[in-house]
Design a protein around this motif. Structure first.
Motif, short mmCIF file in Angstrom:
data_model
loop_
_atom_site.label_atom_id
_atom_site.label_comp_id
_atom_site.label_asym_id
_atom_site.label_seq_id
_atom_site.Cartn_x
_atom_site.Cartn_y
_atom_site.Cartn_z
N THR A 71 46.14 15.75 -15.00
CA THR A 71 45.52 16.68 -15.92
C THR A 71 43.92 17.01 -15.49
O THR A 71 43.13 17.84 -15.97
CB THR A 71 45.27 16.19 -17.55
N THR A 100 53.09 15.50 -18.68
CA THR A 100 51.95 15.91 -18.27
C THR A 100 51.52 17.46 -18.86
O THR A 100 50.59 17.50 -19.08
CB THR A 100 51.97 16.06 -16.63
N LYS A 103 49.88 16.76 -22.19
CA LYS A 103 48.47 16.50 -22.24
C LYS A 103 47.47 17.48 -21.71
O LYS A 103 46.41 17.68 -22.21
CB LYS A 103 48.38 15.43 -21.03
N ILE A 104 48.10 18.61 -20.90
CA ILE A 104 47.47 19.75 -20.37
C ILE A 104 47.12 20.77 -21.68
O ILE A 104 45.94 21.17 -21.89
CB ILE A 104 48.01 20.48 -19.33
#
Length: 237
Positions: A71, A100, A103-104
């Motif tokens: 990230t 992921t 999270k981004i």
């Protein structure tokens, strides 16, 4: 024996070589520190190694740090690579790519979350897909997502069902109609899961196990008899 990913260095500096090799060290604490180092000083030359490690890394905390490191790169670098990884034949690769993406938090990735992912036969992939879908879904598609998630009610063990309930609870009112319909499902497992999730949606402070027990009681007795039993218990002597 732990799998070790071969490291192909794209930078000739001794420091980068050490970090790259540390990402596949036998000691998980060394791998954790290496992932932290990469994220603290993001260099796109590490991208492929981080992605490959995500697919095979056995330690949860190291995997989470690897995702965090990813990230830290510019989204235009990370997102296309995550999209490719969603099509991997390795379940952990797909699951970690989804993690992921959550999270981004870039909503442009919503279109990549397919029905097949939400119904993946691997529970961990499906659970992660449910979580990221709730994060990325546009407001005008929340009800459609709720309908899709409700189709998975009754699936798996307690951990899987709790994950699904949490995803539906996070959708708020968008899940209300779908849950009410599922509560009348002829399958008592599905009906109980739907009722428990609706209890949690209305009162998030309710514990999952308590909600499941109450839902099972209502499904077993029927709503009218359960209500009558409740009234009898609370009636003054």
């Amino acid at each position: 024996m732990q799998e070790v990913v071969p490291i192909i260095t794209t930078s000739g500096t001794p420091q980068n070589t050490r970090v790259l090799n540390a990402l596949s060290a036998k000691d998980s604490s060394v791998r954790l520190q290496a992932a932290l180092a990469v994220g603290s000083n993001p260099d796109p030359t590490f991208l492929e190694t981080l992605v490959e490690r995500c697919a095979v890394e056995p330690d949860f905390f190291v995997r989470d740090m690897l995702s965090w490191a990813l990230t830290r790169f510019a989204p235009e670098i990370t997102l296309p690579r995550m999209r490719r990884e969603l099509g991997s034949g390795r379940t952990q690769a797909r699951s970690q790519a989804l993690h992921t993406l959550s999270k981004i938090g870039d909503r442009s990735a919503w279109a990549w979350i397919t029905r097949d992912m939400l119904r993946d036969t691997d529970d961990e992939v499906a659970r992660t897909a449910w979580r990221v879908a709730v994060v990325l879904v546009p407001e005008d598609e929340e009800k459609d997502l709720a309908d899709e998630l409700v189709s998975q009610l009754g699936r798996g063990d307690r951990t899987v069902r709790l994950s699904l309930s949490r995803a539906l609870v996070d959708l708020g009112d968008a899940a209300k109609a779908a849950l009410e319909q599922a509560a009348a499902d002829p399958d008592p497992v599905v009906a109980a899961h739907a009722r428990a999730t609706e209890l949690l949606r209305r009162n998030p402070e309710t514990g999952f196990d308590a909600a499941i027990d109450e839902a099972k009681r209502v499904v077993t007795l029927g709503p009218e008899r359960a209500a009558a039993a409740d009234a009898a218990e609370t009636a003054p002597c």
